[in-house]
Enzyme design. Sequence first.
Site, PDB file in Angstrom:
ATOM      1  N   TYR A  97       0.834  -1.214   0.000  1.00  0.00           N
ATOM      2  CA  TYR A  97       0.000   0.000   0.000  1.00  0.00           C
ATOM      3  C   TYR A  97       0.867   1.263   0.000  1.00  0.00           C
ATOM      4  O   TYR A  97       0.340   2.372  -0.120  1.00  0.00           O
ATOM      5  CB  TYR A  97      -0.937   0.065   1.222  1.00  0.00           C
ATOM      6  CG  TYR A  97      -1.912  -1.076   1.378  1.00  0.00           C
ATOM      7  CD1 TYR A  97      -2.120  -2.009   0.370  1.00  0.00           C
ATOM      8  CD2 TYR A  97      -2.638  -1.226   2.547  1.00  0.00           C
ATOM      9  CE1 TYR A  97      -3.008  -3.059   0.536  1.00  0.00           C
ATOM     10  CE2 TYR A  97      -3.535  -2.265   2.720  1.00  0.00           C
ATOM     11  CZ  TYR A  97      -3.707  -3.189   1.711  1.00  0.00           C
ATOM     12  OH  TYR A  97      -4.582  -4.225   1.887  1.00  0.00           O
ATOM     13  N   HIS A 140       0.359 -11.680   2.065  1.00  0.00           N
ATOM     14  CA  HIS A 140      -0.707 -10.919   1.389  1.00  0.00           C
ATOM     15  C   HIS A 140      -1.547 -11.798   0.439  1.00  0.00           C
ATOM     16  O   HIS A 140      -2.773 -11.690   0.404  1.00  0.00           O
ATOM     17  CB  HIS A 140      -0.083  -9.733   0.645  1.00  0.00           C
ATOM     18  CG  HIS A 140      -1.011  -8.571   0.472  1.00  0.00           C
ATOM     19  ND1 HIS A 140      -0.577  -7.268   0.456  1.00  0.00           N
ATOM     20  CD2 HIS A 140      -2.351  -8.508   0.317  1.00  0.00           C
ATOM     21  CE1 HIS A 140      -1.621  -6.469   0.285  1.00  0.00           C
ATOM     22  NE2 HIS A 140      -2.703  -7.202   0.197  1.00  0.00           N
TER      23      HIS A 140
HETATM   24  N1  LIG Z   1      -5.662  -8.541   2.082  1.00  0.00           N
HETATM   25  C1  LIG Z   1      -6.091  -8.076   0.926  1.00  0.00           C
HETATM   26  O1  LIG Z   1      -5.820  -8.662  -0.136  1.00  0.00           O
HETATM   27  C2  LIG Z   1      -6.886  -6.801   0.890  1.00  0.00           C
HETATM   28  C3  LIG Z   1      -7.520  -6.412  -0.297  1.00  0.00           C
HETATM   29  C4  LIG Z   1      -8.269  -5.234  -0.297  1.00  0.00           C
HETATM   30  C5  LIG Z   1      -8.391  -4.485   0.879  1.00  0.00           C
HETATM   31  N2  LIG Z   1      -7.735  -4.878   2.025  1.00  0.00           N
HETATM   32  C6  LIG Z   1      -7.834  -4.083   3.290  1.00  0.00           C
HETATM   33  O2  LIG Z   1      -9.206  -3.948   3.614  1.00  0.00           O
HETATM   34  C7  LIG Z   1      -9.499  -2.571   3.828  1.00  0.00           C
HETATM   35  C8  LIG Z   1     -10.955  -2.265   3.521  1.00  0.00           C
HETATM   36  O3  LIG Z   1     -11.275  -2.602   2.183  1.00  0.00           O
HETATM   37  P1  LIG Z   1     -11.456  -1.527   1.010  1.00  0.00           P
HETATM   38  O4  LIG Z   1     -10.725  -0.298   1.346  1.00  0.00           O
HETATM   39  O5  LIG Z   1     -11.116  -2.235  -0.255  1.00  0.00           O
HETATM   40  O6  LIG Z   1     -13.017  -1.276   0.948  1.00  0.00           O
HETATM   41  P2  LIG Z   1     -14.191  -0.919   1.975  1.00  0.00           P
HETATM   42  O7  LIG Z   1     -13.658  -0.663   3.324  1.00  0.00           O
HETATM   43  O8  LIG Z   1     -15.225  -1.981   1.790  1.00  0.00           O
HETATM   44  O9  LIG Z   1     -14.790   0.429   1.346  1.00  0.00           O
HETATM   45  C9  LIG Z   1     -14.087   1.633   1.326  1.00  0.00           C
HETATM   46  C10 LIG Z   1     -14.861   2.622   0.481  1.00  0.00           C
HETATM   47  O10 LIG Z   1     -16.137   2.872   1.072  1.00  0.00           O
HETATM   48  C11 LIG Z   1     -16.310   4.270   1.320  1.00  0.00           C
HETATM   49  N3  LIG Z   1     -17.001   4.369   2.605  1.00  0.00           N
HETATM   50  C12 LIG Z   1     -16.532   3.995   3.815  1.00  0.00           C
HETATM   51  N4  LIG Z   1     -17.471   4.135   4.777  1.00  0.00           N
HETATM   52  C13 LIG Z   1     -18.553   4.620   4.154  1.00  0.00           C
HETATM   53  C14 LIG Z   1     -19.840   4.988   4.618  1.00  0.00           C
HETATM   54  N5  LIG Z   1     -20.180   4.837   5.895  1.00  0.00           N
HETATM   55  N6  LIG Z   1     -20.737   5.471   3.704  1.00  0.00           N
HETATM   56  C15 LIG Z   1     -20.399   5.609   2.395  1.00  0.00           C
HETATM   57  N7  LIG Z   1     -19.179   5.264   1.891  1.00  0.00           N
HETATM   58  C16 LIG Z   1     -18.277   4.790   2.765  1.00  0.00           C
HETATM   59  C17 LIG Z   1     -14.909   4.833   1.374  1.00  0.00           C
HETATM   60  O11 LIG Z   1     -14.910   6.179   0.957  1.00  0.00           O
HETATM   61  P3  LIG Z   1     -14.350   7.353   1.923  1.00  0.00           P
HETATM   62  O12 LIG Z   1     -12.926   6.994   2.243  1.00  0.00           O
HETATM   63  O13 LIG Z   1     -14.480   8.592   1.103  1.00  0.00           O
HETATM   64  O14 LIG Z   1     -15.237   7.335   3.134  1.00  0.00           O
HETATM   65  C18 LIG Z   1     -14.186   3.971   0.348  1.00  0.00           C
HETATM   66  O15 LIG Z   1     -14.454   4.429  -0.968  1.00  0.00           O
HETATM   67  C19 LIG Z   1      -8.492  -1.870   2.896  1.00  0.00           C
HETATM   68  O16 LIG Z   1      -8.407  -0.478   3.151  1.00  0.00           O
HETATM   69  C20 LIG Z   1      -7.268  -2.666   3.186  1.00  0.00           C
HETATM   70  O17 LIG Z   1      -6.693  -2.254   4.434  1.00  0.00           O
HETATM   71  C21 LIG Z   1      -7.005  -6.038   2.035  1.00  0.00           C
END
Ligand SMILES: NC(=O)c1ccc[n+]([C@@H]2O[C@H](COP(=O)([O-])OP(=O)(O)OC[C@H]3O[C@@H](n4cnc5c(N)ncnc54)[C@H](OP(=O)(O)O)[C@@H]3O)[C@@H](O)[C@H]2O)c1
Length: 280
Positions: free
Chosen positions: A52, A110
């Site tokens: 990241y 990962h």
């Molecule tokens: N291990 C892996 O392979 C892997 C893969 C992907 C992700 N991850 C981890 O998982 C974490 C979470 O997943 P993600 O970031 O992919 O997606 P997520 O947490 O499902 O969604 C994040 C998105 O939702 C929006 N959001 C958040 N809260 C909200 C709310 N209450 N209302 C409306 N929109 C909202 C955010 O925008 P705003 O920021 O503008 O609020 C952002 O665009 C990542 O950040 C990362 O740390 C791990």
Amino acid sequence: MSKQIPKIILNDGLEVPAIGFGTYGLNGNAGVQAIQSAIDVGYRLLDTAYNYENEGTVGKAVQRSTVPREELRITSKLPGRYHEYDQAVPTIQESLYRANLDYYDLYLIHWPNPIQDNYVEAWQSLIQAQKWGLVRSIGVCNFLPEHIERLEKETGVKPSINQIELHPFFNQADQRKWHAENNIQTESWSPIARANKIFDNETIQKIAAQHDKTPSQVIIRWHHQLGSIPIPKSASKERQIENISIFDFTLDEAEMNAINTLTRPDGRQKDQDPAVYEEF
Ligand SMILES: NC(=O)c1ccc[n+]([C@@H]2O[C@H](COP(=O)([O-])OP(=O)(O)OC[C@H]3O[C@@H](n4cnc5c(N)ncnc54)[C@H](OP(=O)(O)O)[C@@H]3O)[C@@H](O)[C@H]2O)c1
């Protein structure tokens, strides 16, 4: 808020909060401010990764925070291009130097990258790093049961956590059941499906209205009741507070079941099937 968050004890004894904070896409000064805000509003489990390019951002937010280091649980992840033992060990050390930390609480592989087929060697590096005290607990992401079985067979050490794609459109029922039977904690990445066409789902909206909660809160609560640790990411303080405020209501069985029916075989966000998808 942090006091109200239930704790989960992993199979190696490490205590972690039942909800964490995702940091993908939070970089630089704006990233530091967003992560500091997340700590301020009560998040104690932070999720970053070497790939990241924001381990430094997370480390800076931790340094600026007044919350004692021992109250935080900081996770990072080993990228696919450094699975070989001789590369993995310095990579874990680099992860620490970047974040200016003495140890990570959790360090995860990962992706398994089964075609590259070096994940057992990567696991041996994590086992060693844990013995040296560089990381407290070791786990994996995106591992299928067959990959975890091989880790255990070849090293005798079981992961504490498997962080997988999990949201109502892809609810991973079989994988979760297997984790529960094998005492491995499930953690949900993209728990709100990246806010992509999920909040206007009729079922979710109806349940949210019944509880006077937002769709995001209903979904995050659903993860909690499934027994998984969601790690929603948000750059906004308001939404960070919204997402963590899920411990004052309960979904009943019918509501849980209604959300469970939204899953689809093709429900992954980006078709990243760990049996074939590889990330470096
Ligand atoms: N291990 C892996 O392979 C892997 C893969 C992907 C992700 N991850 C981890 O998982 C974490 C979470 O997943 P993600 O970031 O992919 O997606 P997520 O947490 O499902 O969604 C994040 C998105 O939702 C929006 N959001 C958040 N809260 C909200 C709310 N209450 N209302 C409306 N929109 C909202 C955010 O925008 P705003 O920021 O503008 O609020 C952002 O665009 C990542 O950040 C990362 O740390 C791990």
